[in-house]
Scaffold this active site. Structure first.
Site, mmCIF file in Angstrom:
data_model
loop_
_atom_site.group_PDB
_atom_site.id
_atom_site.type_symbol
_atom_site.label_atom_id
_atom_site.label_comp_id
_atom_site.label_asym_id
_atom_site.label_seq_id
_atom_site.Cartn_x
_atom_site.Cartn_y
_atom_site.Cartn_z
ATOM 1 N N ARG A 175 -1.998 5.688 -0.079
ATOM 2 C CA ARG A 175 -0.660 5.664 0.532
ATOM 3 C C ARG A 175 0.333 6.381 -0.372
ATOM 4 O O ARG A 175 1.195 7.125 0.104
ATOM 5 C CB ARG A 175 -0.211 4.233 0.803
ATOM 6 N N CYS A 233 6.940 -1.311 -3.275
ATOM 7 C CA CYS A 233 5.693 -1.254 -2.499
ATOM 8 C C CYS A 233 6.065 -0.821 -1.092
ATOM 9 O O CYS A 233 6.890 0.064 -0.915
ATOM 10 C CB CYS A 233 4.986 -2.610 -2.530
#
Length: 278
Positions: A175, A233
């Site tokens: 990611r 995050c």
């Protein structure tokens, strides 16, 4: 002060003269609600706290899990019997992310003694320790929040820290690189951020690596305490777990709660891809 506690130490404390308040925050993103799982069996005396409604506000431009209204969080903690005069231990299913979010919020709002059960419910139950289906109704707690005890970042702070200090991206490496993005509208990372998947802070059983190993890991990422450290995050949950790991290693860090879900809500914010910070 320790930020985590082992199952054996917790069992001793719960039988002692000053047992901690126990909070069950089992949660799976996109999974079934945690309340039925709690009711099927939990640590004796634990009170259930809902991450989506009591540890986060409604999703929107500030991210998927923005901070809740302080009155909502305060009410949940008081309902659970939390006060400054008693220690608190938090656990989730074993991943540690939801428990770390609760730990961070309590510490950020000034509670002096909060720990996460290392390995969570999974480790506790695997060792055959006692469980209960009784739902306790504790006396109203006296928790009075004083926000600001831990550092908090907004988007501008995170962008600046990525250049002036160390900004760690706690998401999975693919990611960060922008190869996949299963949740948010844009793939990639905040320019200048360093990839530091939070799951590399734990062993195969979900418990934290020893403090010395964590310190070595963070040193290798440039987070050696010589400069300010921040973490983000996807939505500020797994990043709290990274802040907790840093605390175990003896390194203070700031949390960007809005994280990637807030960052990408503004199309004007820059995005980097690939292995390098950018």
């Amino acid at each position: 002060m320790n930020a985590i506690i082992t199952a054996s130490a917790l069992e001793r404390e719960t039988a002692g003269p000053r047992p901690p308040v126990l909070l069950d925050v089992r949660y799976e993103m996109g999974g079934p609600p945690g309340r039925p799982v709690y009711e099927a069996g939990h640590l004796p005396g634990a009170v259930y706290i809902d991450l989506e409604t009591e540890l986060a506000g409604p999703p929107g431009k500030n991210g998927r899990h923005p901070l809740p209204e302080l009155a909502v969080f305060t009410g949940a903690m008081r309902r659970a019997g939390v006060g400054a005069d008693r220690p608190v231990v938090v656990y989730d299913g074993g991943k540690g992310w939801a428990a770390a979010r609760t730990w961070w919020m309590l510490r950020w709002s000034g509670h002096p003694d909060v720990r996460v059960l290392d390995g969570g419910f999974a480790h506790w139950s695997a060792e055959g320790r006692p469980l209960s289906t009784d739902v306790p109704v504790p006396a109203e707690g006296t928790f009075t929040p004083e926000p600001g005890a831990l550092p908090l970042l907004d988007a501008d702070d995170a962008a600046a820290l990525a250049r002036s200090g160390v900004l760690l991206d706690a998401r999975a490496a693919e990611r960060y690189r922008g190869e996949v993005e299963p949740i948010d509208p844009v793939a990639g990372h905040i320019p200048g951020a360093v990839s530091a998947p939070t799951m590399e802070n734990v062993a195969a059983d979900g418990r934290f690596l020893p403090a010395a190993e964590l310190r070595k890991r963070f040193d290798a990422l440039g987070a050696d305490g010589g400069a300010r450290i921040g973490v983000y995050c996807g939505s500020g949950v797994s990043a709290a777990h990274q802040v907790l790991a840093l605390a175990v290693a003896g390194l203070p860090a700031a949390l960007y709660v809005g994280s990637w879900s807030e960052w990408t809500a503004d199309a004007q914010r820059p995005v980097a891809t690939g292995h390098e910070p950018g």
